[in-house]
Enzyme design. Structure first.
Site, PDB file in Angstrom:
ATOM      1  N   TYR A  40      52.536 -46.411 -25.505  1.00 25.22           N
ATOM      2  CA  TYR A  40      51.966 -46.373 -25.949  1.00 25.22           C
ATOM      3  C   TYR A  40      51.574 -47.920 -25.818  1.00 25.22           C
ATOM      4  O   TYR A  40      52.406 -48.244 -26.403  1.00 25.22           O
ATOM      5  CB  TYR A  40      51.340 -45.807 -27.960  1.00 25.22           C
ATOM      6  CG  TYR A  40      49.423 -45.999 -27.380  1.00 25.22           C
ATOM      7  CD1 TYR A  40      49.111 -45.115 -26.741  1.00 25.22           C
ATOM      8  CD2 TYR A  40      49.106 -47.015 -28.651  1.00 25.22           C
ATOM      9  CE1 TYR A  40      47.214 -45.754 -26.974  1.00 25.22           C
ATOM     10  CE2 TYR A  40      47.878 -47.179 -28.469  1.00 25.22           C
ATOM     11  CZ  TYR A  40      47.312 -46.303 -27.924  1.00 25.22           C
ATOM     12  OH  TYR A  40      45.893 -46.837 -28.057  1.00 25.22           O
ATOM     13  N   ARG A  72      39.008 -48.110 -51.754  1.00 24.96           N
ATOM     14  CA  ARG A  72      39.976 -48.612 -50.825  1.00 24.96           C
ATOM     15  C   ARG A  72      41.654 -48.512 -51.509  1.00 24.96           C
ATOM     16  O   ARG A  72      42.491 -47.970 -50.482  1.00 24.96           O
ATOM     17  CB  ARG A  72      40.475 -50.256 -50.905  1.00 24.96           C
ATOM     18  CG  ARG A  72      41.703 -51.030 -49.985  1.00 24.96           C
ATOM     19  CD  ARG A  72      41.276 -52.062 -49.643  1.00 24.96           C
ATOM     20  NE  ARG A  72      40.783 -53.061 -50.616  1.00 24.96           N
ATOM     21  CZ  ARG A  72      41.455 -54.013 -51.374  1.00 24.96           C
ATOM     22  NH1 ARG A  72      42.622 -53.650 -52.194  1.00 24.96           N
ATOM     23  NH2 ARG A  72      40.557 -54.459 -52.149  1.00 24.96           N
ATOM     24  N   LYS A 116      43.602 -37.947 -32.128  1.00 32.39           N
ATOM     25  CA  LYS A 116      44.323 -37.427 -30.523  1.00 32.39           C
ATOM     26  C   LYS A 116      44.481 -35.898 -30.963  1.00 32.39           C
ATOM     27  O   LYS A 116      43.136 -34.990 -31.860  1.00 32.39           O
ATOM     28  CB  LYS A 116      46.078 -37.840 -30.154  1.00 32.39           C
ATOM     29  CG  LYS A 116      45.705 -39.674 -30.204  1.00 32.39           C
ATOM     30  CD  LYS A 116      44.918 -39.562 -29.273  1.00 32.39           C
ATOM     31  CE  LYS A 116      44.612 -41.368 -29.403  1.00 32.39           C
ATOM     32  NZ  LYS A 116      45.775 -41.765 -29.127  1.00 32.39           N
TER      33      LYS A 116
HETATM   34  C1  PLP Z   1      46.101 -43.195 -29.186  1.00 31.51           C
HETATM   35  C2  PLP Z   1      48.312 -44.046 -29.679  1.00 31.51           C
HETATM   36  C3  PLP Z   1      48.141 -44.391 -30.701  1.00 31.51           C
HETATM   37  C4  PLP Z   1      47.336 -45.281 -31.077  1.00 31.51           C
HETATM   38  O1  PLP Z   1      46.510 -44.182 -31.743  1.00 31.51           O
HETATM   39  P1  PLP Z   1      44.532 -45.124 -32.599  1.00 31.51           P
HETATM   40  O2  PLP Z   1      44.413 -44.059 -33.374  1.00 31.51           O
HETATM   41  O3  PLP Z   1      43.326 -45.204 -30.954  1.00 31.51           O
HETATM   42  O4  PLP Z   1      44.521 -46.842 -33.353  1.00 31.51           O
HETATM   43  C5  PLP Z   1      49.610 -44.897 -31.010  1.00 31.51           C
HETATM   44  N1  PLP Z   1      50.860 -44.086 -30.537  1.00 31.51           N
HETATM   45  C6  PLP Z   1      50.417 -43.114 -29.532  1.00 31.51           C
HETATM   46  C7  PLP Z   1      51.105 -41.642 -29.170  1.00 31.51           C
HETATM   47  C8  PLP Z   1      48.353 -42.596 -29.123  1.00 31.51           C
HETATM   48  O5  PLP Z   1      48.587 -41.997 -27.864  1.00 31.51           O
END
Ligand code: PLP
Length: 383
Positions: A104, A52, A201
């Site tokens: 988001y 961790r 992403k």
């Molecule tokens: C998807 C997203 C998040 C959250 O991320 P996760 O990996 O889904 O927890 C935060 N900010 C933006 C702009 C996003 O597109």
């Protein structure tokens, strides 16, 4: 790899944090699938005690992503939301957050539903006019939090101007750089104090792993975030770190193609009679185009638009393409389509961050551009 600042982005992506492994010479940082590490003597260790707290696969990813953001410190998390949450944990009851008024949905939910319960206050702000921030500055504000381009309206905020005002009032600026990726935009160089990412992403880029990341040059914040990373424990496993690092290697070439394909899709949308406003920061008519041209290398792979016939047709369209898959998320090599009002941004319904119900969001992938254009054209023709 030393002196990372002398190297170009693509070189850093392939080499930062990724020296050949010392025991075997493995060129790729191995997946250290272990929860603990043997210690030579009580109170002595070889740099790792418990997984961790630290894992060499995670270290490689943290060093690489920090270098890509031009940061001294990089800290990885199990998801983008875990990264966001860990940054917000540093706030105290009574602290106030200014949140850019398009964000988001999960960030909005975390702040408005969870943190307010802990006594943190927040308000949305239209940061397209940074002077508004100055005029209505709340003395309790400790953090200004923004995304640019925003999700899903692709509004552009001037990071440099907002950082200047934020710092003049003694607060910190956090930029969620998920949409642009460090290849297109480096917020720390523009004055931001912290950069957050959903590495799920563009950085991961293949829709096969969830992760989050924070970068900063602020020593004090970095120490606190490290402490919190270990104390809270929302850490990514070694397999996830491996996949994310593998994705990061090709970020530059993928982003170039995402941007090229997005351009082609924007041309189609501008010429199609079923389409209303086209929201893309690379368009001359976009209100943030000049700022985007200054602070971004290119306008990115995300495109949103409004369907003239309204909500029902927008939903029908989102469900009728073949190559654009109807799905949440973004930034992967394959193209996705969604209806933010009913999907990713449902948690913002009825709030100041609500999005128009005729809005469709595209994550333009790296398929053959002609195929993508044809797929979307035929779906638009049908509605
Ligand atoms: C998807 C997203 C998040 C959250 O991320 P996760 O990996 O889904 O927890 C935060 N900010 C933006 C702009 C996003 O597109």
């Amino acid at each position: 790899m030393t002196n990372e600042t002398e190297y170009g982005f693509e070189t850093i992506a392939l080499h930062a944090g990724q020296n050949p492994e010392q025991v075997t010479g493995a060129v790729i940082p191995p997946i250290f699938q272990t929860s603990t590490y043997a210690q030579p003597a009580v109170g002595e260790h070889l740099g790792y005690e418990y997984a961790r707290t630290g894992n060499p696969t995670r270290t490689a990813l943290e060093e690489c992503l920090a270098a890509l953001e031009g940061a001294d410190h990089g800290i990885c998390f199990a998801s983008g939301m875990a990264a966001t949450d860990t940054v917000l944990r540093r706030l105290a009851p009574g602290d106030h957050i200014v949140l850019g008024d398009d964000a988001y949905g999960g960030t909005f939910r975390l702040i408005s539903a969870i943190y307010t319960g802990g006594g943190v206050k927040w308000s949305p702000a239209d940061l397209t006019n940074p002077a508004v921030l100055d005029a209505h500055w709340n003395p309790a504000t400790t953090v200004v939090w923004l995304e640019t381009p925003t999700n899903p309206l692709l509004t552009v905020f001037d990071i440099e101007a907002i950082a200047e005002i934020t710092h003049r009032h003694g607060a910190k600026l956090v930029v969620d750089n998920t949409f642009a990726s460090p290849y297109l935009q480096q917020p720390l160089a523009l004055g931001a104090d912290l950069v957050t990412h959903s590495t799920t992403k563009y950085i991961g880029g293949h829709s096969d792993v969830v992760g989050g990341f924070v970068a900063t040059n602020d020593e004090e914040w970095a120490n606190d975030l490290r402490y919190l990373q270990n104390a809270i424990g929302a850490v990514p496993g070694p397999q996830d770190c491996f996949l994310t690092l593998r994705g990061a290697k090709t970020l530059a070439v993928r982003m170039d193609r995402h941007c090229e394909n997005a351009r082609r899709i924007v041309e189609l949308l501008l010429s199609h009679p079923a389409v209303g406003d086209v929201l893309y920061p690379g368009l001359d008519g976009h209100p943030g185009a000049q700022i985007a041209a200054r602070q971004m290398k290119a306008a990115g792979g995300m495109v949103s638009f409004r369907v003239k016939a309204g909500m029902e047709k927008a939903m029908e369209l989102a469900a009728s393409t073949k190559l654009f898959t109807l799905a949440e998320s973004l930034g992967g090599v394959e193209s996705l389509i969604e209806h933010p009002g009913a999907m990713t941004h449902l948690s913002a319904a009825g709030s100041p961050l609500e999005v128009p119900d005729d809005l469709v969001r595209l994550s333009v992938g790296i398929e053959t551009a002609d195929d993508l254009v044809e797929d979307l054209r035929s779906a638009l023709d049908r509605i």
